[in-house]
Design an enzyme around this catalytic site. Structure first.
Site, PDB file in Angstrom:
ATOM      1  N   ASP A 175       0.566  -1.426  -0.218  1.00 54.08           N
ATOM      2  CA  ASP A 175      -0.377  -0.177  -0.353  1.00 54.08           C
ATOM      3  C   ASP A 175       0.444   1.071   0.320  1.00 54.08           C
ATOM      4  O   ASP A 175       1.637   1.405   1.150  1.00 54.08           O
ATOM      5  CB  ASP A 175      -1.063   0.022   0.861  1.00 54.08           C
ATOM      6  N   VAL A 176       0.819   1.930  -0.660  1.00 51.79           N
ATOM      7  CA  VAL A 176       1.377   2.802  -1.069  1.00 51.79           C
ATOM      8  C   VAL A 176       1.898   4.394  -0.279  1.00 51.79           C
ATOM      9  O   VAL A 176       2.462   5.559  -0.451  1.00 51.79           O
ATOM     10  CB  VAL A 176       1.888   3.525  -2.369  1.00 51.79           C
ATOM     11  N   SER A 225      -1.772  13.517 -14.507  1.00 52.45           N
ATOM     12  CA  SER A 225      -2.736  13.261 -14.513  1.00 52.45           C
ATOM     13  C   SER A 225      -3.167  14.555 -16.129  1.00 52.45           C
ATOM     14  O   SER A 225      -2.551  15.754 -15.313  1.00 52.45           O
ATOM     15  CB  SER A 225      -3.349  12.657 -13.991  1.00 52.45           C
ATOM     16  N   TYR A 236      -8.572  14.872  -6.097  1.00 53.93           N
ATOM     17  CA  TYR A 236      -7.724  14.033  -7.098  1.00 53.93           C
ATOM     18  C   TYR A 236      -6.895  14.800  -7.998  1.00 53.93           C
ATOM     19  O   TYR A 236      -5.418  14.899  -8.211  1.00 53.93           O
ATOM     20  CB  TYR A 236      -8.331  13.463  -7.702  1.00 53.93           C
ATOM     21  N   LYS A 274      -2.687  15.390  -7.589  1.00 57.60           N
ATOM     22  CA  LYS A 274      -1.692  15.334  -9.248  1.00 57.60           C
ATOM     23  C   LYS A 274      -0.592  16.833  -9.439  1.00 57.60           C
ATOM     24  O   LYS A 274       0.146  16.561 -10.197  1.00 57.60           O
ATOM     25  CB  LYS A 274      -3.174  14.638 -10.186  1.00 57.60           C
TER      26      LYS A 274
HETATM   27  P1  NAP Z   1      -6.687   1.341 -11.827  1.00 59.43           P
HETATM   28  O1  NAP Z   1      -7.084   0.496 -13.187  1.00 59.43           O
HETATM   29  O2  NAP Z   1      -8.052   1.262 -11.125  1.00 59.43           O
HETATM   30  O3  NAP Z   1      -5.941   0.734 -11.497  1.00 59.43           O
HETATM   31  C1  NAP Z   1      -5.272   1.337 -10.113  1.00 59.43           C
HETATM   32  C2  NAP Z   1      -3.475   0.350 -10.112  1.00 59.43           C
HETATM   33  O4  NAP Z   1      -3.177   0.635  -8.392  1.00 59.43           O
HETATM   34  C3  NAP Z   1      -3.676  -1.242  -9.177  1.00 59.43           C
HETATM   35  O5  NAP Z   1      -3.011  -2.249  -9.486  1.00 59.43           O
HETATM   36  C4  NAP Z   1      -4.028  -1.221  -7.823  1.00 59.43           C
HETATM   37  O6  NAP Z   1      -4.479  -2.211  -7.191  1.00 59.43           O
HETATM   38  C5  NAP Z   1      -2.980  -0.167  -7.054  1.00 59.43           C
HETATM   39  N1  NAP Z   1      -3.701   0.661  -6.098  1.00 59.43           N
HETATM   40  C6  NAP Z   1      -4.520   1.464  -6.142  1.00 59.43           C
HETATM   41  N2  NAP Z   1      -4.177   1.823  -4.583  1.00 59.43           N
HETATM   42  C7  NAP Z   1      -2.777   1.615  -3.863  1.00 59.43           C
HETATM   43  C8  NAP Z   1      -2.151   2.217  -2.732  1.00 59.43           C
HETATM   44  N3  NAP Z   1      -3.162   2.679  -2.152  1.00 59.43           N
HETATM   45  N4  NAP Z   1      -0.928   1.346  -3.099  1.00 59.43           N
HETATM   46  C9  NAP Z   1      -0.641   0.982  -3.994  1.00 59.43           C
HETATM   47  N5  NAP Z   1      -1.326   0.043  -4.779  1.00 59.43           N
HETATM   48  C10 NAP Z   1      -2.176   0.701  -5.332  1.00 59.43           C
HETATM   49  O7  NAP Z   1      -5.973   2.711 -12.311  1.00 59.43           O
HETATM   50  P2  NAP Z   1      -5.355   3.500 -13.784  1.00 59.43           P
HETATM   51  O8  NAP Z   1      -6.173   3.745 -14.350  1.00 59.43           O
HETATM   52  O9  NAP Z   1      -4.586   1.869 -14.405  1.00 59.43           O
HETATM   53  O10 NAP Z   1      -4.722   4.604 -12.974  1.00 59.43           O
HETATM   54  C11 NAP Z   1      -3.028   4.382 -12.349  1.00 59.43           C
HETATM   55  C12 NAP Z   1      -2.719   5.078 -12.900  1.00 59.43           C
HETATM   56  O11 NAP Z   1      -3.083   6.235 -13.702  1.00 59.43           O
HETATM   57  C13 NAP Z   1      -3.006   6.176 -11.958  1.00 59.43           C
HETATM   58  O12 NAP Z   1      -2.048   6.513 -10.515  1.00 59.43           O
HETATM   59  C14 NAP Z   1      -4.171   7.683 -12.063  1.00 59.43           C
HETATM   60  O13 NAP Z   1      -4.637   8.432 -11.243  1.00 59.43           O
HETATM   61  C15 NAP Z   1      -3.553   7.242 -13.616  1.00 59.43           C
HETATM   62  N6  NAP Z   1      -3.981   8.188 -14.313  1.00 59.43           N
HETATM   63  C16 NAP Z   1      -5.214   7.445 -14.999  1.00 59.43           C
HETATM   64  C17 NAP Z   1      -6.410   7.709 -16.081  1.00 59.43           C
HETATM   65  C18 NAP Z   1      -6.885   7.128 -17.020  1.00 59.43           C
HETATM   66  O14 NAP Z   1      -7.975   7.054 -17.471  1.00 59.43           O
HETATM   67  N7  NAP Z   1      -7.164   5.507 -16.425  1.00 59.43           N
HETATM   68  C19 NAP Z   1      -6.294   9.267 -16.260  1.00 59.43           C
HETATM   69  C20 NAP Z   1      -4.758   9.842 -15.832  1.00 59.43           C
HETATM   70  C21 NAP Z   1      -4.114  10.000 -15.038  1.00 59.43           C
HETATM   71  P3  NAP Z   1      -5.240  -3.374  -6.696  1.00 59.43           P
HETATM   72  O15 NAP Z   1      -5.656  -4.182  -7.832  1.00 59.43           O
HETATM   73  O16 NAP Z   1      -4.473  -4.259  -5.593  1.00 59.43           O
HETATM   74  O17 NAP Z   1      -6.523  -2.620  -5.996  1.00 59.43           O
END
Ligand code: NAP
Length: 249
Positions: free
Chosen positions: A59-60, A140, A153, A157
């Site tokens: 858990d980061v 983001s 959020y 970011k």
């Molecule tokens: P996601 O599909 O919800 O996956 C999140 C990942 O982070 C999962 O592996 C989860 O682990 C892990 N996680 C959640 N809480 C955590 C914690 N407290 N400590 C360690 N790991 C944790 O998210 P995603 O869309 O791939 O997003 C990844 C990154 O990209 C994030 O930083 C997000 O803000 C950024 N981002 C996403 C988007 C988008 O449109 N999707 C756009 C801009 C930026 P578990 O599987 O164990 O829960």
């Protein structure tokens, strides 16, 4: 005959699903990868089976978990070549900035900002021992685009974007590059609840390149950094957003 050089070592946080999983899969083609997850062991195991990555629960937002992750990595590997700070969360509920709770604010700051900021300090100290390394922050478009129904959020970011700039400045002379990647709207579990809304907005002209992004769009940018194609750059924020950041008149 000379022994082949060992593969470089990468840590990717939040790699059980979504963008982090795509990055871990991409890097695992050439690196030894430590891939972290928070609680979804099943997803983490399937990612490990797909990629061969080493999975570690972390858990980061927890200082103890961050320290344990680095201890594990140091015991297992001789050095660290790359850290990808990907783990992140959206607010549990989207609420107007006038109504949003301090609990949600604290949770987002702890996970999206404090966690990667201090994990990077641990990783950078290790990289400094060898004078080489690359660090990537997944921020983001929300680092600069205000969404009033998820202020915490955006604030997390925006802060992480400064964290990337600070480490880039601090580490540049020591052979360590730092990049920020700003994904736009990427198809993952995080955006699944609002995918229809985004599809409609994209159809109405939200993005110059009219499609949602895929996790692989982000992973390919990490690949170019890992391969050293951007070696005379640091502190760069790279938009992976279908042109969302462009202004027009
Ligand atoms: P996601 O599909 O919800 O996956 C999140 C990942 O982070 C999962 O592996 C989860 O682990 C892990 N996680 C959640 N809480 C955590 C914690 N407290 N400590 C360690 N790991 C944790 O998210 P995603 O869309 O791939 O997003 C990844 C990154 O990209 C994030 O930083 C997000 O803000 C950024 N981002 C996403 C988007 C988008 O449109 N999707 C756009 C801009 C930026 P578990 O599987 O164990 O829960």
């Amino acid at each position: 005959m000379q022994k082949p050089l060992p593969k470089p070592v990468s840590i990717v946080t939040g790699a059980s699903r979504g963008i982090g999983r795509a990055i871990a899969a991409e890097l695992a083609r050439t690196h030894r990868v430590i891939a972290t997850y928070k609680s979804n062991l099943e997803a983490a195991r399937s990612m490990a089976a797909q990629t061969g990555a080493d999975i570690v629960q972390c858990d980061v937002s927890s200082a103890a978990d961050r320290a344990a992750l680095m201890r594990h990595a140091r015991e297992r590997f001789e050095s660290l070549d790359m850290l990808v700070n990907n783990a992140g969360i959206a607010p549990r509920n989207r609420r107007d900035v006038l109504e949003a709770s301090e609990e949600s604010f604290d949770e987002l700051i702890a996970t999206n900002l404090r966690g990667p900021h201090f994990l990077t300090a641990l990783a950078a100290r290790w990289m400094l021992e060898r004078g080489r390394g690359r660090i990537v922050f997944i921020t983001s478009i929300s680092a600069y685009a205000a969404s009033v129904n998820r202020a915490e959020y955006c604030i997390s970011k925006a802060g992480l974007s400064m964290s990337a700039a600070l480490y880039a400045q601090r580490l540049a002379a020591h052979g360590i590059q730092v990049f920020e990647i700003r994904p736009g709207i990427i198809r993952t579990d995080m955006t699944a609840p609002v995918e229809e809304t985004y599809d409609a907005r994209i159809a109405a002209g939200l993005l110059p390149q009219p499609r949602m992004g895929e996790a692989d769009d982000v992973a390919r940018v990490v690949r170019s950094i890992a391969d050293g194609l951007l070696d005379y750059s640091t502190g760069q924020a790279i938009d992976v957003d279908g042109g969302f950041h462009l202004r027009s008149l």
